[in-house]
Design a protein around this motif. Structure first.
Motif, PDB file in Angstrom:
ATOM      1  N   LYS A 143       1.075  -1.101   0.418  1.00  0.00           N
ATOM      2  CA  LYS A 143       0.156   0.099   0.114  1.00  0.00           C
ATOM      3  C   LYS A 143       0.478   1.469   0.184  1.00  0.00           C
ATOM      4  O   LYS A 143       0.676   2.178  -0.878  1.00  0.00           O
ATOM      5  CB  LYS A 143      -1.127  -0.051   1.558  1.00  0.00           C
TER       6      LYS A 143
ATOM      7  N   VAL B 193       2.646   1.397  -3.477  1.00  0.00           N
ATOM      8  CA  VAL B 193       1.402   2.293  -4.453  1.00  0.00           C
ATOM      9  C   VAL B 193       1.057   4.179  -3.816  1.00  0.00           C
ATOM     10  O   VAL B 193       1.474   4.832  -5.574  1.00  0.00           O
ATOM     11  CB  VAL B 193      -0.099   1.044  -4.048  1.00  0.00           C
ATOM     12  N   ALA B 194       1.329   4.466  -2.801  1.00  0.00           N
ATOM     13  CA  ALA B 194       1.091   5.600  -2.742  1.00  0.00           C
ATOM     14  C   ALA B 194       1.696   6.163  -3.097  1.00  0.00           C
ATOM     15  O   ALA B 194       2.193   7.764  -3.658  1.00  0.00           O
ATOM     16  CB  ALA B 194       0.612   5.340  -0.691  1.00  0.00           C
TER      17      ALA B 194
ATOM     18  N   PHE C 201       4.389   5.418  -5.383  1.00  0.00           N
ATOM     19  CA  PHE C 201       4.057   6.208  -6.377  1.00  0.00           C
ATOM     20  C   PHE C 201       3.292   6.970  -7.137  1.00  0.00           C
ATOM     21  O   PHE C 201       3.561   8.172  -7.708  1.00  0.00           O
ATOM     22  CB  PHE C 201       3.745   4.978  -7.835  1.00  0.00           C
ATOM     23  N   TYR C 202       2.444   6.531  -6.784  1.00  0.00           N
ATOM     24  CA  TYR C 202       0.854   7.610  -7.033  1.00  0.00           C
ATOM     25  C   TYR C 202       1.276   9.579  -6.556  1.00  0.00           C
ATOM     26  O   TYR C 202       1.491   9.962  -7.767  1.00  0.00           O
ATOM     27  CB  TYR C 202      -0.349   7.766  -6.335  1.00  0.00           C
ATOM     28  N   VAL C 203       1.707   9.667  -5.559  1.00  0.00           N
ATOM     29  CA  VAL C 203       2.648  10.844  -4.650  1.00  0.00           C
ATOM     30  C   VAL C 203       3.677  11.339  -5.861  1.00  0.00           C
ATOM     31  O   VAL C 203       3.674  12.536  -6.707  1.00  0.00           O
ATOM     32  CB  VAL C 203       2.183  10.320  -3.873  1.00  0.00           C
TER      33      VAL C 203
ATOM     34  N   ASN D 288       5.046  10.502  -9.154  1.00  0.00           N
ATOM     35  CA  ASN D 288       5.142   9.508 -10.418  1.00  0.00           C
ATOM     36  C   ASN D 288       3.708  10.224 -10.884  1.00  0.00           C
ATOM     37  O   ASN D 288       4.373  11.294 -11.740  1.00  0.00           O
ATOM     38  CB  ASN D 288       5.325   8.349 -10.165  1.00  0.00           C
ATOM     39  N   CYS D 289       2.921  10.690 -10.134  1.00  0.00           N
ATOM     40  CA  CYS D 289       1.591  11.341 -10.745  1.00  0.00           C
ATOM     41  C   CYS D 289       1.477  13.079 -10.158  1.00  0.00           C
ATOM     42  O   CYS D 289       0.962  13.639 -10.871  1.00  0.00           O
ATOM     43  CB  CYS D 289       0.451  10.604  -9.998  1.00  0.00           C
TER      44      CYS D 289
ATOM     45  N   SER E 146       0.547  14.652  -7.357  1.00  0.00           N
ATOM     46  CA  SER E 146      -0.649  14.478  -7.376  1.00  0.00           C
ATOM     47  C   SER E 146      -0.629  13.890  -5.264  1.00  0.00           C
ATOM     48  O   SER E 146      -0.679  12.885  -4.909  1.00  0.00           O
ATOM     49  CB  SER E 146      -1.437  14.494  -8.432  1.00  0.00           C
TER      50      SER E 146
ATOM     51  N   PRO F 227      -3.490  13.239  -2.860  1.00  0.00           N
ATOM     52  CA  PRO F 227      -4.749  12.179  -2.728  1.00  0.00           C
ATOM     53  C   PRO F 227      -5.857  13.699  -1.896  1.00  0.00           C
ATOM     54  O   PRO F 227      -5.157  14.124  -0.490  1.00  0.00           O
ATOM     55  CB  PRO F 227      -5.376  10.804  -2.566  1.00  0.00           C
TER      56      PRO F 227
END
Length: 167
Positions: A69, A72-73, A75-77, A79-80, A82, A84
């Motif tokens: 988890k 994944v977080a 990677f999201y924060v 690489n993207c 952003s 949540p």
């Protein structure tokens, strides 16, 4: 100074430049004021600095292993680029009414102090070493910490600019 943190320092300062005490204290019902956003950022910088100072004092990285988890977080924060929306800030970074003059005057200095602690740790333990755990994202390298703070700071600067009517 790390380029992410240099940009962060300049962007935060620019976002609040020329704001009066009243502007800084104004907020919508149930939302943070600019002063509270600044305090949240200030507390996140001082907390990160303390974490890296503990790492140096311990003589070893303090990072734990990451969960799926958390990976994944991260990677999201990172690489993207952003965050949540709707996530509650960790308790130690929630505004608690520190003096506004201190926050406004010191927030840039805290970014510099954080940069110094992160840089020393990276020099001591290596660029690829996960050094300190983020309370939500888990273990991060020095570079990941710097990029996180840029993304997090920009997230809040956009809120400040919206409150100023500049977005």
């Amino acid at each position: 100074m790390d380029p992410y943190l240099e940009r962060l320092k300049e962007t935060v300062a620019s976002a609040v430049q020329g704001m009066s005490q009243e502007d800084l204290a104004r907020h919508a019902e149930g939302k943070w004021s600019v002063a509270e956003i600044l305090e949240h950022l200030y507390l996140s910088y001082t907390g990160t600095t303390k974490g890296f100072q503990r790492c140096l004092e311990a003589g070893k990285p303090l990072a734990t292993s990451s969960s799926l988890k958390q990976r994944v977080a991260v990677f999201y924060v990172l690489n993207c680029e952003s965050l949540p929306s709707g996530r509650k800030a960790p308790k130690n970074t929630q505004p608690r009414g520190l003096p506004l003059d201190k926050i406004v005057a010191d927030v840039g200095q805290q970014i510099v102090a954080m940069d110094e602690a992160i840089t020393k740790s990276e020099e001591h333990y290596g660029k690829r070493t996960k050094l300190v755990d983020h309370p939500i994202l888990g273990p991060l390298t020095a570079r990941q910490w710097c990029k996180f703070h840029w993304i997090h700071g920009w997230h809040h600067v956009k809120q400040i600019l919206k409150m100023r009517g500049e977005s």
